[in-house]
Design an enzyme around this catalytic site. Structure first.
Site, PDB file in Angstrom:
ATOM      1  N   ASP A   1      -1.550 -15.514  15.181  1.00 16.02           N
ATOM      2  CA  ASP A   1      -1.510 -16.019  14.004  1.00 16.02           C
ATOM      3  C   ASP A   1      -2.651 -16.128  13.213  1.00 16.02           C
ATOM      4  OD1 ASP A   1      -1.528 -17.503  11.592  1.00 16.02           O
ATOM      5  OD2 ASP A   1       0.668 -18.236  11.471  1.00 16.02           O
ATOM      6  N   HIS A   2      -2.977 -14.833  12.418  1.00 16.03           N
ATOM      7  CA  HIS A   2      -4.731 -15.811  12.034  1.00 16.03           C
ATOM      8  C   HIS A   2      -5.357 -16.316  10.958  1.00 16.03           C
ATOM      9  CE1 HIS A   2      -3.777 -12.842   8.139  1.00 16.03           C
ATOM     10  NE2 HIS A   2      -5.332 -13.640   7.966  1.00 16.03           N
TER      11      HIS A   2
ATOM     12  N   HIS B   1       1.953 -18.664   8.813  1.00 18.84           N
ATOM     13  CA  HIS B   1       0.400 -19.048   8.574  1.00 18.84           C
ATOM     14  C   HIS B   1       0.965 -20.312   8.030  1.00 18.84           C
ATOM     15  CE1 HIS B   1      -0.455 -15.018   9.017  1.00 18.84           C
ATOM     16  NE2 HIS B   1      -0.235 -14.512   7.924  1.00 18.84           N
TER      17      HIS B   1
HETATM   18  C1  BG6 Z   1      -0.781 -11.221   6.559  1.00 20.34           C
HETATM   19  C2  BG6 Z   1       0.552 -10.748   5.799  1.00 20.34           C
HETATM   20  O1  BG6 Z   1      -0.560 -11.870   7.909  1.00 20.34           O
HETATM   21  O2  BG6 Z   1      -1.721 -12.144   6.139  1.00 20.34           O
HETATM   22  C3  BG6 Z   1       0.013 -10.357   4.394  1.00 20.34           C
HETATM   23  O3  BG6 Z   1       0.915  -9.645   6.247  1.00 20.34           O
HETATM   24  C4  BG6 Z   1      -0.795 -11.156   3.895  1.00 20.34           C
HETATM   25  O4  BG6 Z   1       1.188 -10.122   3.258  1.00 20.34           O
HETATM   26  C5  BG6 Z   1      -1.981 -11.438   4.367  1.00 20.34           C
HETATM   27  O5  BG6 Z   1      -1.761 -10.412   2.332  1.00 20.34           O
HETATM   28  C6  BG6 Z   1      -3.321 -12.398   3.931  1.00 20.34           C
HETATM   29  O6  BG6 Z   1      -4.360 -12.950   5.017  1.00 20.34           O
HETATM   30  P1  BG6 Z   1      -5.729 -13.246   4.503  1.00 20.34           P
HETATM   31  O7  BG6 Z   1      -6.238 -13.515   5.265  1.00 20.34           O
HETATM   32  O8  BG6 Z   1      -6.102 -12.119   3.269  1.00 20.34           O
HETATM   33  O9  BG6 Z   1      -5.356 -14.845   3.475  1.00 20.34           O
END
Ligand code: BG6
Length: 498
Positions: free
Chosen positions: A186-187, A249
């Protein structure tokens, strides 16, 4: 500097977007920062026919666009890429896995390293099961038991489509690997400011005593984006924002803000607390879903002065689509700390701004000393944790404005990541890859916390199917979202922190 473990990293889906946008930029940055030892290697596994050289060329092109170390130094890249190989393969052909196995064996000998392997699943999820089945075969996963080496599996989202499919995927993984070998990405958990939530709460004596329902009025968690669905329409239309952002997230952000202090800062203690917290979310009835969950889909509008199309007009989106590009929800956590305190979550695409933040609002003053300055006029204290952009934390307090009268106005006490530390935080993927290679699972979802989040979200998805179809589109691109989301807070005499 401590070097990372020697290992082989196998990337399934090596010719795809994720590999180029995120995985290689992160691996190269780690290399550039000298974290890698000399002896490691990377194997790309994908269907596209390419030679090693052709693969390396595609990588340097992507690094020069997406890597924070761009422009990439050619000599440095030559050194890095001499450890990068590519095997054109077929996911359902056992021969491809035999070839992979012999390749890893011979390279491990050549590099003189133990057979430590990280398998990174960067393919569409429809291929996960086939890959797992095939890995079982030609000693690609079993050698670990013979010696002192490790096998780790990295799985990207979407991790399932609902509770049942996530369960099936977990069961499949657990039929071949142990939980301590599985790294579910989960980045958001790799973002510096997200990790800072725990530091802020548990490394400071001033906040934790007031971090409860006696002092906090409500909490808002927002993950807002101004981009649309772009080239990911096919995936997104089957998912919607509730699966794409909220299930993973936002549930993780909620957990970190609300968990009890873990016994130790370690993977299992933190994840045990997350499980307890997520289990305490009050389940929704169908009526709650109607009253407490808002969904939206964007119409045409303007973003940064440019006209943009509606969701239904995006490429590859059917005109009949009722997929939500926005969701807002109000939920309660039924435990001692949070009883009675609403948490409002919202996430959406094509909104006015790009920001992810957590806003913690404190209760109003019990009494005002300041004459005409009534309690209503003095703003509530708030802590705003900005995850992105402009990572930092602000505490909103009331201060006397200069002059002869006692006039209280809100001002911010601010901490900004950039000005305090004078550096750009590493990309989330760098941190996560670092931890995978080091074997630290703290920043990865565990089977049980993920399943509880799925249970909650699946309840909403099933509820929506029983409710009348939404009248989409219902918000303009470039706005703050549907008016019902404002009403969700409005009826509680509150407003989003816009
Ligand atoms: C991803 C989603 O996990 O997170 C995307 O699949 C989204 O739809 C993205 O745009 C948002 O990531 P960040 O790091 O730009 O907030």
């Amino acid at each position: 500097m401590n070097k990372l473990n020697s290992c082989a990293i196998v990337i399934f889906g090596a010719s795809g977007d994720l590999t180029h946008l995120k995985i290689f930029p992160a691996l190269f940055s780690l290399w550039d920062e000298k974290f890698f030892p000399e002896n490691f290697f990377i194997v790309g596994f994908a269907r596209t026919k390419m030679t090693d050289e052709e693969f390396r060329k595609t990588i340097i092109q992507s690094l020069n666009i997406y890597c924070r170390k761009k422009p990439v130094d050619e000599e440095d890249f030559a050194d890095f890429s001499s450890r990068v190989y590519y095997l054109p393969s077929s996911y359902n052909d056992p021969e491809s896995y035999k070839t992979l196995n012999s390749f890893i064996n011979s390279k491990a000998k050549e590099y003189n390293i133990p057979k430590n392997i990280i398998y990174y699943f960067a393919t569409p999820p429809s291929l996960y099961t086939i890959i797992i089945e095939n890995l079982k075969g030609p000693s690609l996963v079993s050698d670990v038991y013979k010696g002192n080496c490790f096998i780790r599996i990295v799985v990207e989202k979407p991790f399932g489509y609902d509770y049942d499919s996530a369960q099936a995927l977990n069961n499949k993984l657990l039929s071949v690997f142990n939980e301590n070998q599985i790294y579910r990405i989960d980045h958001y958990l790799g973002k510096e400011t997200v990790q800072n939530i725990l530091a802020f709460r548990f490394a400071n004596a001033v906040f934790e005593p007031v971090w409860n329902n006696k002092y906090i009025d409500h909490v808002q968690i927002s993950a807002l984006e101004s981009i649309g669905v772009g080239v990911r329409a096919g995936y997104f239309d089957g998912a919607g924002i509730i699966r794409d952002m909220v299930q993973n997230h936002m549930m993780q952000l909620l957990s970190l803000v609300a968990i009890e202090p873990p016994a130790l800062f370690d993977a299992d203690d933190i994840r045990n607390e997350k499980v307890k917290l997520l289990k305490s979310i009050r389940p929704y009835s169908l009526n709650d879903i109607k009253d407490s969950v808002v969904r939206g889909q964007y119409d045409r509008g303007f973003i940064g002065g440019k006209q943009v199309v509606s969701y239904k007009e995006e490429n590859n989106i059917p005109l009949s689509s009722i997929t939500e590009t926005y969701a807002a929800l109000k939920l309660y956590i039924d435990n001692y700390r949070w009883a009675g305190i609403p948490f409002y979550l919202r996430s959406g695409k094509r909104l006015k701004t790009y920001k992810t933040e957590i806003a913690i609002y404190f209760k109003k003053l019990p009494h005002s000393l300041f004459g005409k300055e009534t309690i209503e006029k003095i703003e509530q204290n708030a802590i705003i944790i900005t995850i992105q952009p402009n990572e930092g934390i602000a505490i909103k307090i009331g201060a006397k404005s200069p002059g002869f009268k006692m006039q209280i106005n809100p001002v911010n006490l601010e901490f900004s990541y950039k000005s305090s530390f004078k550096l750009t935080p590493p990309d989330a993927y760098e941190r996560l890859l670092y931890d995978i290679i080091e074997g630290d699972q703290t920043l990865f979802a565990r089977y049980d916390d993920m399943m509880i989040a799925w249970q909650f979200i699946t309840g909403i998805i099933k509820g929506w199917l029983k409710l009348p179809e939404p009248g989409f589109p219902n918000y303009e691109a470039g706005s703050w979202g549907p008016k019902e989301a404002d009403e969700l807070l409005g009826k509680d005499n509150r407003a989003w922190n816009n």
